[in-house]
Design a protein around this motif. Structure first.
Motif, PDB file in Angstrom:
ATOM      1  N   UNK A  96     -33.932   5.828  41.933  1.00  0.00           N
ATOM      2  CA  UNK A  96     -34.516   7.271  42.811  1.00  0.00           C
ATOM      3  C   UNK A  96     -33.504   8.234  42.133  1.00  0.00           C
ATOM      4  N   UNK A  97     -34.319   9.551  42.111  1.00  0.00           N
ATOM      5  CA  UNK A  97     -33.682  10.571  41.682  1.00  0.00           C
ATOM      6  C   UNK A  97     -33.006  11.114  42.647  1.00  0.00           C
ATOM      7  N   UNK A  98     -31.781  11.825  42.693  1.00  0.00           N
ATOM      8  CA  UNK A  98     -31.345  12.557  43.887  1.00  0.00           C
ATOM      9  C   UNK A  98     -30.850  13.851  43.178  1.00  0.00           C
ATOM     10  N   UNK A  99     -31.108  14.847  44.004  1.00  0.00           N
ATOM     11  CA  UNK A  99     -30.607  16.294  43.570  1.00  0.00           C
ATOM     12  C   UNK A  99     -29.772  16.838  44.656  1.00  0.00           C
ATOM     13  N   UNK A 100     -28.600  17.400  43.998  1.00  0.00           N
ATOM     14  CA  UNK A 100     -27.826  17.984  45.112  1.00  0.00           C
ATOM     15  C   UNK A 100     -28.168  19.453  45.116  1.00  0.00           C
ATOM     16  N   UNK A 101     -28.701  19.920  46.431  1.00  0.00           N
ATOM     17  CA  UNK A 101     -29.111  20.939  46.545  1.00  0.00           C
ATOM     18  C   UNK A 101     -28.328  21.789  47.503  1.00  0.00           C
ATOM     19  N   UNK A 102     -28.499  23.250  47.444  1.00  0.00           N
ATOM     20  CA  UNK A 102     -27.879  23.949  48.496  1.00  0.00           C
ATOM     21  C   UNK A 102     -28.700  23.960  49.594  1.00  0.00           C
ATOM     22  N   UNK A 103     -27.874  23.991  50.865  1.00  0.00           N
ATOM     23  CA  UNK A 103     -28.375  23.992  52.174  1.00  0.00           C
ATOM     24  C   UNK A 103     -29.894  24.806  52.267  1.00  0.00           C
ATOM     25  N   UNK A 104     -29.570  26.230  51.711  1.00  0.00           N
ATOM     26  CA  UNK A 104     -30.836  26.909  51.903  1.00  0.00           C
ATOM     27  C   UNK A 104     -31.952  26.596  50.860  1.00  0.00           C
ATOM     28  N   UNK A 105     -31.806  25.962  49.941  1.00  0.00           N
ATOM     29  CA  UNK A 105     -32.794  25.394  49.139  1.00  0.00           C
ATOM     30  C   UNK A 105     -33.424  24.282  49.854  1.00  0.00           C
ATOM     31  N   UNK A 106     -32.605  23.260  49.944  1.00  0.00           N
ATOM     32  CA  UNK A 106     -33.160  22.226  50.802  1.00  0.00           C
ATOM     33  C   UNK A 106     -33.877  22.561  52.079  1.00  0.00           C
TER      34      UNK A 106
END
Length: 84
Positions: free
Chosen positions: A4-14
């Motif tokens: 599984x790929x996991x991306x750490x995204x900023x809240x606004x992007x998510x």
């Protein structure tokens, strides 16, 4: 094994991605409802009202070929209670 790929995204992007997913789901539902309504309208105009396919197409804002497809792809008899 499952990767599984996991991306750490900023809240606004998510948040934006989640809204997009929601809108896509809503769009699919509306497209399904619109298709159902178009089939029902095509049936009622041509079969119940006796209108030509071309006249029905003009009222529905589609080509006469599209009205023919709508009629061939499962006539939706809105409110008639009759089966094919």
């Amino acid at each position: 094994a499952e990767l599984r790929e996991r991306f750490k995204l900023k809240g606004v992007v998510r948040s934006r991605i989640e809204r997009l997913a929601t809108k896509r789901t809503q769009l699919l539902k509306l497209q399904t409802e619109a298709s159902r309504e178009a089939r029902a309208a095509a049936y009622l105009l041509t079969r119940e009202e006796g209108m030509s396919v071309r006249d029905a197409a003009a009222l529905l804002g589609v080509s006469f070929q599209r009205v023919q497809q709508l009629l061939e792809n499962g006539e939706e008899r809105a409110g008639t209670g009759r089966e094919r």
